[in-house]
Scaffold this motif. Structure first.
Motif, PDB file in Angstrom:
ATOM      1  N   ARG A  64       0.827  -1.210   0.000  1.00  0.00           N
ATOM      2  CA  ARG A  64       0.000   0.000   0.000  1.00  0.00           C
ATOM      3  C   ARG A  64       0.863   1.264   0.000  1.00  0.00           C
ATOM      4  O   ARG A  64       0.492   2.271  -0.567  1.00  0.00           O
ATOM      5  CB  ARG A  64      -0.912   0.034   1.248  1.00  0.00           C
ATOM      6  N   GLU A  86      -5.192   8.809   7.389  1.00  0.00           N
ATOM      7  CA  GLU A  86      -5.998   7.915   8.206  1.00  0.00           C
ATOM      8  C   GLU A  86      -6.203   6.572   7.500  1.00  0.00           C
ATOM      9  O   GLU A  86      -6.299   5.527   8.142  1.00  0.00           O
ATOM     10  CB  GLU A  86      -7.339   8.590   8.514  1.00  0.00           C
ATOM     11  N   ASP A  87      -6.277   6.606   6.163  1.00  0.00           N
ATOM     12  CA  ASP A  87      -6.489   5.348   5.435  1.00  0.00           C
ATOM     13  C   ASP A  87      -5.363   4.357   5.700  1.00  0.00           C
ATOM     14  O   ASP A  87      -5.598   3.183   6.004  1.00  0.00           O
ATOM     15  CB  ASP A  87      -6.664   5.615   3.929  1.00  0.00           C
ATOM     16  N   GLN A 147      -5.452   3.142   9.265  1.00  0.00           N
ATOM     17  CA  GLN A 147      -6.464   2.107   9.459  1.00  0.00           C
ATOM     18  C   GLN A 147      -5.987   0.772   8.877  1.00  0.00           C
ATOM     19  O   GLN A 147      -6.236  -0.284   9.448  1.00  0.00           O
ATOM     20  CB  GLN A 147      -7.800   2.516   8.829  1.00  0.00           C
ATOM     21  N   ASN A 180      -5.814  -2.495  10.982  1.00  0.00           N
ATOM     22  CA  ASN A 180      -6.536  -3.698  10.574  1.00  0.00           C
ATOM     23  C   ASN A 180      -5.629  -4.877  10.201  1.00  0.00           C
ATOM     24  O   ASN A 180      -6.123  -5.969   9.945  1.00  0.00           O
ATOM     25  CB  ASN A 180      -7.484  -3.379   9.406  1.00  0.00           C
ATOM     26  N   ASN A 189      -5.107 -12.804  19.105  1.00  0.00           N
ATOM     27  CA  ASN A 189      -6.352 -13.345  18.547  1.00  0.00           C
ATOM     28  C   ASN A 189      -6.210 -14.784  18.076  1.00  0.00           C
ATOM     29  O   ASN A 189      -7.011 -15.255  17.277  1.00  0.00           O
ATOM     30  CB  ASN A 189      -6.819 -12.447  17.397  1.00  0.00           C
ATOM     31  N   ASP A 190      -5.167 -15.432  18.550  1.00  0.00           N
ATOM     32  CA  ASP A 190      -4.906 -16.813  18.139  1.00  0.00           C
ATOM     33  C   ASP A 190      -4.789 -16.902  16.614  1.00  0.00           C
ATOM     34  O   ASP A 190      -5.288 -17.828  16.000  1.00  0.00           O
ATOM     35  CB  ASP A 190      -6.009 -17.754  18.667  1.00  0.00           C
ATOM     36  N   ASP A 191      -4.130 -15.894  16.058  1.00  0.00           N
ATOM     37  CA  ASP A 191      -3.931 -15.835  14.614  1.00  0.00           C
ATOM     38  C   ASP A 191      -2.428 -16.025  14.385  1.00  0.00           C
ATOM     39  O   ASP A 191      -1.617 -15.197  14.811  1.00  0.00           O
ATOM     40  CB  ASP A 191      -4.407 -14.455  14.125  1.00  0.00           C
ATOM     41  N   GLU A 229     -11.056 -11.739  19.972  1.00  0.00           N
ATOM     42  CA  GLU A 229     -11.550 -13.121  19.948  1.00  0.00           C
ATOM     43  C   GLU A 229     -11.771 -13.693  21.345  1.00  0.00           C
ATOM     44  O   GLU A 229     -11.969 -14.890  21.485  1.00  0.00           O
ATOM     45  CB  GLU A 229     -10.578 -14.009  19.170  1.00  0.00           C
ATOM     46  N   PRO A 244     -11.027 -14.264  25.668  1.00  0.00           N
ATOM     47  CA  PRO A 244      -9.936 -14.665  26.549  1.00  0.00           C
ATOM     48  C   PRO A 244      -9.272 -15.996  26.194  1.00  0.00           C
ATOM     49  O   PRO A 244      -8.092 -16.171  26.498  1.00  0.00           O
ATOM     50  CB  PRO A 244     -10.591 -14.746  27.923  1.00  0.00           C
ATOM     51  N   ALA A 269      -8.682 -17.070  23.186  1.00  0.00           N
ATOM     52  CA  ALA A 269      -7.751 -16.755  22.102  1.00  0.00           C
ATOM     53  C   ALA A 269      -6.515 -16.045  22.646  1.00  0.00           C
ATOM     54  O   ALA A 269      -5.394 -16.287  22.197  1.00  0.00           O
ATOM     55  CB  ALA A 269      -8.441 -15.898  21.046  1.00  0.00           C
ATOM     56  N   SER A 313     -15.330 -10.517  27.636  1.00  0.00           N
ATOM     57  CA  SER A 313     -16.775 -10.559  27.821  1.00  0.00           C
ATOM     58  C   SER A 313     -17.261 -11.974  28.064  1.00  0.00           C
ATOM     59  O   SER A 313     -16.587 -12.952  27.797  1.00  0.00           O
ATOM     60  CB  SER A 313     -17.473  -9.985  26.614  1.00  0.00           C
ATOM     61  N   ILE A 326     -19.257 -16.404  15.733  1.00  0.00           N
ATOM     62  CA  ILE A 326     -18.671 -17.531  16.462  1.00  0.00           C
ATOM     63  C   ILE A 326     -18.155 -16.965  17.769  1.00  0.00           C
ATOM     64  O   ILE A 326     -17.278 -16.111  17.787  1.00  0.00           O
ATOM     65  CB  ILE A 326     -17.531 -18.197  15.672  1.00  0.00           C
ATOM     66  N   GLN A 327     -18.756 -17.392  18.828  1.00  0.00           N
ATOM     67  CA  GLN A 327     -18.431 -16.833  20.134  1.00  0.00           C
ATOM     68  C   GLN A 327     -17.624 -17.850  20.919  1.00  0.00           C
ATOM     69  O   GLN A 327     -18.144 -18.895  21.307  1.00  0.00           O
ATOM     70  CB  GLN A 327     -19.737 -16.500  20.860  1.00  0.00           C
ATOM     71  N   LYS A 328     -16.364 -17.499  21.151  1.00  0.00           N
ATOM     72  CA  LYS A 328     -15.560 -18.401  21.971  1.00  0.00           C
ATOM     73  C   LYS A 328     -15.815 -18.098  23.439  1.00  0.00           C
ATOM     74  O   LYS A 328     -16.344 -17.045  23.773  1.00  0.00           O
ATOM     75  CB  LYS A 328     -14.096 -18.179  21.644  1.00  0.00           C
ATOM     76  N   PHE A 329     -15.332 -18.995  24.281  1.00  0.00           N
ATOM     77  CA  PHE A 329     -15.437 -18.793  25.710  1.00  0.00           C
ATOM     78  C   PHE A 329     -16.884 -18.530  26.139  1.00  0.00           C
ATOM     79  O   PHE A 329     -17.167 -17.645  26.927  1.00  0.00           O
ATOM     80  CB  PHE A 329     -14.549 -17.620  26.141  1.00  0.00           C
ATOM     81  N   LEU A 355     -13.011   2.109   5.947  1.00  0.00           N
ATOM     82  CA  LEU A 355     -11.789   1.730   6.655  1.00  0.00           C
ATOM     83  C   LEU A 355     -12.013   1.604   8.148  1.00  0.00           C
ATOM     84  O   LEU A 355     -11.145   1.163   8.874  1.00  0.00           O
ATOM     85  CB  LEU A 355     -10.736   2.822   6.458  1.00  0.00           C
ATOM     86  N   PHE A 356     -13.153   2.068   8.580  1.00  0.00           N
ATOM     87  CA  PHE A 356     -13.312   2.252  10.023  1.00  0.00           C
ATOM     88  C   PHE A 356     -14.221   1.220  10.675  1.00  0.00           C
ATOM     89  O   PHE A 356     -14.566   1.330  11.830  1.00  0.00           O
ATOM     90  CB  PHE A 356     -13.820   3.669  10.307  1.00  0.00           C
ATOM     91  N   LYS A 383      -9.536 -24.806  17.852  1.00  0.00           N
ATOM     92  CA  LYS A 383      -8.511 -23.983  18.506  1.00  0.00           C
ATOM     93  C   LYS A 383      -8.634 -24.007  20.032  1.00  0.00           C
ATOM     94  O   LYS A 383      -7.650 -23.827  20.732  1.00  0.00           O
ATOM     95  CB  LYS A 383      -8.620 -22.533  18.030  1.00  0.00           C
ATOM     96  N   ASP A 384      -9.842 -24.184  20.525  1.00  0.00           N
ATOM     97  CA  ASP A 384     -10.027 -24.137  21.971  1.00  0.00           C
ATOM     98  C   ASP A 384     -10.242 -25.513  22.592  1.00  0.00           C
ATOM     99  O   ASP A 384     -10.760 -25.630  23.705  1.00  0.00           O
ATOM    100  CB  ASP A 384     -11.209 -23.212  22.330  1.00  0.00           C
ATOM    101  N   PHE A 440      -9.414 -26.085  26.201  1.00  0.00           N
ATOM    102  CA  PHE A 440     -10.343 -25.487  27.169  1.00  0.00           C
ATOM    103  C   PHE A 440     -11.564 -26.389  27.377  1.00  0.00           C
ATOM    104  O   PHE A 440     -12.071 -26.504  28.476  1.00  0.00           O
ATOM    105  CB  PHE A 440     -10.814 -24.107  26.690  1.00  0.00           C
TER     106      PHE A 440
END
Ligand code: SF4
Ligand code: SF4
Lengths: 798, 308
Positions: free
Chosen positions: A583, A601-602, A605, A609, A615-617, A690, A692, A694, A796, B17-20, B104-105, B126-127, B130
């Motif tokens: 980019r 800003e683009d 971002q 992103n 995130n277990d990525d 993702e 806790p 993850a 959460s 997809i909701q983990k935990f 973008l946001f 992946k989990d 757990f």
């Protein structure tokens, strides 16, 4: 419970408020301490008097005499709720500052808005006089005078690292002390003296002075105890209330016996320990405790129970009294240091759980008593470090969770299976490694050994990356401040950036080490610690002061590293946005960053992103692993004066907020001055999307053994630990354990509560939050630091 | 739009997809939410789960008003009020999602993603550790997962092979044939019971509950089952009604009833997908009444939980 409530009222918080954020002022009009706190000058006064009298004698003897003079002359008192006695100051609201280390900080502080309430006019006048004596003699002055011109610019905090003169740890050999009493240590010193009189070693005079200093300081501590004994006896004579009278008589008996003699009961052991803890502070103020409280005191408790001297309820009561004592310690920090210690009093942690040297679980009833005391009192210190290993009973997990649920932020959890291999890699023999303890935050130490682990400073990894993107040149001034690394326009992959980053890390670690090398040499010469030497293993035995050697194979110096995850996310973003998606070019990206992304800003971002750690990525996590690992390798190329490598450490305190101020925008999309990820394993704020599980899976990809002892913060809403979901949460902890993540601490609080506490602080004076490796009263934190804590992703609950 | 070709590879339309997840069956779970639902409960907290097509979902808080989205909208569905955030004219929007790529946001997103069974298994796996430590697993919820029975069967079969504990969270409103395909793969069913009176049920959810009641027997005959009961004060929370539910549960051999007290969590989602929330004044039963209901269920020899 009633007793706990009454006791809480006796506590005067000595927590420091952060009045600076890196190089900037922050809410300094609030005062750096609560208004009732006073700077107590007695230590400074009696140290100075003694120093004047001992001019011309050897330093080790002078230090012992200064301590002895303080312990003999300072005003002492006993408060009416106390059964364990001893104060570091002459006033219940006092804090002291070690003027022999540095006089400029207190002088500056009391004359500033942030510290104006600490001293009255007469006090300020006395302080001025005392300071006049120390000009040119304090450790800080000696250091400043000694460092060469070329190094000076690194001594001043500029944003890459904050070198700290006064931060040292160490755990006394309580097991041995409790066997022999201080009289046993005096005897050992006398025996050694007799021995060297026979053998006349090459450093005979040095050894002799040292051993004599040991004896002076130990006798002074015994005498200090006896002063309390006499005071208690006098008070008992005047006491009308028969119950209190007998308590005072008990204090008198105990203080006549300990610390001279081995303790016989739990209360004696507590009193013994507290005298040692206190004097260790007063000799040379340091942080932490580290004592393995259940392992050390459990046997006393059990004996008392068995012999009918004590019941569980009374044991809890005296445990709570001890807990209150911990909150009577505090330090004067410099305003700049307040930016990393926002909310800290003295960073004391006690350790519970774990194994003995043979690998057997040490949990006993006193482990649970400690948790109960903590839960009843709900104070910021001591934090509890809970060591978990294969053999930890479920009940301990469960009771620990009940304390965590109160929101107090501890116990903080340490994973033996992850940490022991690391400590062994540091060269510690397995038997000693299994005895490790945590002194504060995630500082790891070996009890009783002369390890003298020292936090050399706070090291901003993200700023090192920033230097790597600028070839070590400050774009504003054109000055070459960091290493002259390769030109980013020649980089063909993210690995090139990684190389340059590692080079900057090594460069700045070396600068920090050079500063510290001079400091440690000065400390050996001008600031020996005869008392501390006497209470760790090996100094008396070898006739060598603690400064002159270290317990072999223990890592010695470490730097508290912050912003490492931002470096990882930044390098990931560069890989994705610059080298894969193309980019922008790297020089273009740097230009945008340097304008704090204005008008771009683009691209910002796009950087935000890009995949993010947490995130277990694998895309982001694998880079994070490499980046953290390379940073550590770079640090380890630098050796300290004992030939041991520098290492990182996860005890970020509030530096992830405070010191982030001086790091401009970074390629992860972070804005100029924005805070960093709040601990060495935590995802960047708001970037873990993702949940806790993850986060733990990502953390598991960072290996302690390849890096250092990390810290991981997580925030959960309290409803998570309700009875219904508690089993699932226990399973979450067990999985954390199994994933080999070294550390975890939990903030159990609703975002709404924090927001409301910001608005109505009066109603939340008791609200405690976990900042980094320590807990703090939320109201003591600046608005910015509060926001930092609120911004942590709340994990959460679906 | 989903092409016929896409449908041939059995893909599922997933909206989250909701983990935990710790409230959708035992232990720590990953809940896979499938999009599309034959019911339209008036209190629905996941309105984006109702339609069986992907939908544009907007997040006004994130919109900076940069204008990029409007330039690609061929339907002229996006407009701006004086310096403000973009406004979507939902009547015009044809759900082409061209605008989503421009933002973008994160202020424009698509809710609903086609995933293959293998995609799901990879995510769920992946989990695994757990689940093992907590006695958890995977839960399929919705929408109504049985509305995508073929996909569900395939993904469950793969998961079953791998030894995952599988929970199905269902409204029970599905053709018996679908149940016959799925139930053999399921370890636990969470069956929603909203109201036992048919007229009330129709009024509240838009569908007849007799098929649900018949299916209840079909399910409980074959698989361990818990009832889940959304509780709304004055609507279905009277002791008499709850006691009838408990009676039914007992008769059917259901082990547990979980109460889900009404909450307003999903209200803000309606405008985000351009829908108007049905008129519904909900209220959770007060604490005392909840305690009484809990007690009532226990007395019937059933386990009872709140939100779990
Ligand atoms: S999804 Fe709707 S608003 Fe967006 S471009 Fe397509 S028609 Fe326009
Ligand atoms: S592109 Fe996104 S941020 Fe910009 S106006 Fe459209 S919705 Fe708002």
């Amino acid at each position: 419970m009633k007793l706990a409530e009454q006791l809480k009222k006796k506590v005067v918080s000595r927590a420091v408020r952060n009045v600076k954020r890196g190089s900037a002022e922050e809410e300094s009009n609030r005062g750096m301490y609560r208004p009732e706190i006073r700077l107590d000058l007695q230590r400074s006064r009696f140290f100075t008097e003694s120093y004047k009298e001992t001019e011309g004698q050897t330093m080790v003897v002078r230090r012992a005499k200064a301590l002895a003079s303080l312990l003999a002359k300072m005003d002492i008192f006993i408060r009416d709720h106390e059964r364990i006695v001893g104060y570091q100051t002459s006033d219940i609201n006092g804090i002291f500052h070690p003027i022999d280390q540095n006089w400029k900080s207190p002088a500056r502080l009391v004359n500033s808005e942030a510290g104006s309430s600490l001293l009255d006019e007469a006090g300020k006048k006395e302080l001025d006089e005392l300071c006049a004596y120390w000009a040119g003699k304090s450790m800080s002055d000696r250091h400043q005078a000694a460092i060469p011109q070329s190094l000076k610019k690194y001594w001043t905090y500029e944003g890459t690292f904050l070198w700290t003169q006064l931060s040292e740890l160490g755990i006394p050999d309580y097991e041995r002390l409790f066997e022999t009493g201080l009289k046993g240590r005096i005897q050992a010193a006398k025996d050694k003296l007799a021995e060297i009189d026979e053998t006349i070693p090459v450093d005979y005079l040095e050894q002799k002075d040292f051993l004599e200093a040991v004896i002076i300081s130990l006798e002074a501590v015994i005498h200090f105890g006896k002063r309390y004994s006499t005071l208690a006896e006098t008070m008992a004579g005047e006491e009308k209330d028969p119950k209190r009278r007998s308590e005072l008589e008990e204090i008198s008996r105990i203080c006549a016996w300990v610390p001279e003699n081995p303790p016989r009961t739990l209360l004696e052991a507590f009193q013994f320990f507290y005298f040692i803890h206190l004097v260790r502070y007063m000799e040379y103020s340091t942080l932490g405790i580290g004592i393995r409280i259940d392992k050390i005191f459990g046997p006393f408790y059990e004996r008392d129970l068995a012999e009918g001297r004590l019941n569980r309820e009374e044991a809890l009561e005296i445990m709570q009294l001890l807990w209150v004592k911990f909150n009577e310690l505090g330090l004067v920090y410099s305003p700049t240091v307040s930016s990393v210690y926002g909310g800290v009093a003295s960073l004391q942690a006690v350790t519970i759980g774990g194994t003995d040297k043979d690998g057997n679980d040490v949990t006993n009833d006193l482990t649970y008593l400690a948790l109960e005391a903590a839960k009843n009192l709900h104070l910021i210190e001591p934090s509890i470090a809970l060591r978990l290993h294969e053999g930890t009973p479920d009940k301990l997990y469960s009771n620990a969770l009940d304390v965590i649920k109160t929101g107090v932020g501890y116990p903080s959890l340490f994973n033996d299976e992850s940490l022991l291999p690391l400590i062994e890699k540091w060269g510690v023999p397995p038997v000693d490694a299994r005895d490790y303890a945590v002194t504060g935050c995630v500082y790891i130490e070996i009890p009783g050994k002369n390890v003298m682990r020292r936090a050399v400073g706070y090291f901003v990894l993200a700023k090192c990356l920033w230097w790597a993107l600028h070839q070590g040149v400050n774009p504003k001034t054109g000055e070459q401040h960091g290493a002259r690394t390769a030109d980013p326009s020649t980089f063909t992959s993210w690995e090139d950036l990684l190389d340059a980053y590692a080079e900057q890390v090594a460069f700045f670690t070396n600068k920090m080490e050079q500063l510290d090398r001079i400091n440690l040499e000065l400390i050996e010469k001008y600031c020996p610690r005869p008392f501390y030497s006497a209470i760790v293993e090996g100094c008396i035995e070898s006739g060598k002061e603690a400064r002159k050697w270290v317990y072999p194979s223990m890592i010695h110096s470490f730097a508290i590293v912050i912003g490492g995850i931002n470096v990882a996310d930044s390098i990931t973003a560069v890989r994705k946005v610059v080298f894969e998606d193309k980019r922008v070019s790297l020089p273009e990206l740097i230009e945008m960053m340097d304008k704090n992304w204005e008008g771009h800003e683009d691209i910002r971002q796009a950087c935000i992103n890009a995949p993010k750690y947490g995130n277990d990525d694998d895309y982001a996590d694998s880079i994070a692993r490499i980046v953290l690992c390379r940073g550590e390798e770079a640090m380890e190329t630098i050796r300290d004066r004992y030939g041991l490598p520098h290492r990182g450490d996860g005890s970020a305190v509030s530096a992830t907020y405070g010191l982030a101020y001086d790091t401009p925008a970074t390629p992860d999309g972070r804005l100029d001055g924005d805070f960093f990820s709040d601990s060495t394993l935590a995802p960047s704020p708001g970037q873990d999307k993702e949940g806790p599980t993850a986060v733990l899976n990502s953390c598991a990809k960072i290996k302690s053994i390849e890096t250092y002892n990390h810290l991981l913060n997580q925030k959960f809403p309290p409803r998570f630990l309700e009875e219904d979901t508690k089993p699932a949460f226990m399973a979450y902890l067990k999985t954390w354990k199994e994933l080999n993540v070294p550390h975890l601490q939990l903030n159990i609080v609703d975002k709404e509560t924090l927001v409301s506490a910001q608005e109505y602080p009066e109603e939340y004076s008791d609200l405690i939050v976990r900042v980094a490796g320590f807990s703090a009263y939320f109201v003591d934190l600046s608005k910015g630091l509060q926001d930092h804590i609120i911004a942590r992703t709340e994990q959460s609950l679906a | 739009m989903i092409s016929a070709q896409d449908r041939e590879v059995p893909k599922g339309l997933v909206f989250n997809i909701q983990k935990f997840s710790v409230h959708d069956g035992p232990g720590i779970r990953t809940t896979v939410f499938l999009k599309g639902c034959p019911l339209s409960c008036r209190w629905c907290a996941n309105p984006e789960s109702q339609s069986s097509e992907p939908q544009l979902m907007i997040r006004d808080l994130k919109c900076t008003g940069c204008g990029a989205c409007a330039s690609v909208c061929t339907e002229k569905a996006i407009s701006f009020k004086e310096g403000g955030k973009r406004h979507i004219n939902w009547q015009r929007c044809n759900q082409c999602f061209a605008c989503v790529d421009m933002c973008l946001f994160g202020a424009l997103t698509v809710v609903g993603k086609l995933m293959t069974p293998v995609d799901i298994v990879e995510e769920v796996a992946k989990d695994r550790i757990f689940y093992r430590n907590s006695g958890g697993g995977v839960t399929f919820s919705g929408g109504e997962p049985l509305a995508q029975a073929q996909f569900l069967q395939e993904v469950m079969a793969l998961l079953k092979q791998d030894g995952f504990h599988i929970t199905l969270d269902t409204t029970g409103f599905a053709p018996p044939a679908a149940l016959d395909r799925i139930l053999p793969l399921v370890d636990l069913v969470l069956l929603d019971i909203k109201h036992l009176e048919t007229a009330q049920h129709v009024k509240l959810t838009g569908v007849d509950n007799r098929i649900i009641q018949e299916n209840a027997r079909r399910i409980t005959d074959r698989v361990q089952t818990w009832f889940r009961m959304p509780l709304m004060a004055g609507i279905n929370d009277d002791a008499d009604h709850v006691s009838r539910v408990a009676g039914l549960a007992r008769d059917l051999g259901v082990e547990k009833i979980s109460f889900l007290p009404y909450h307003e969590g999903g209200i803000s989602k309606w405008p985000q997908i351009g829908k108007i929330r049905p008129d519904f004044e909900g209220r959770a039963p007060d604490e005392d009444h909840m305690a009484a209901l809990t007690e009532l269920v226990s007395r019937n020899g059933l386990q009872v939980g709140i939100r779990i």
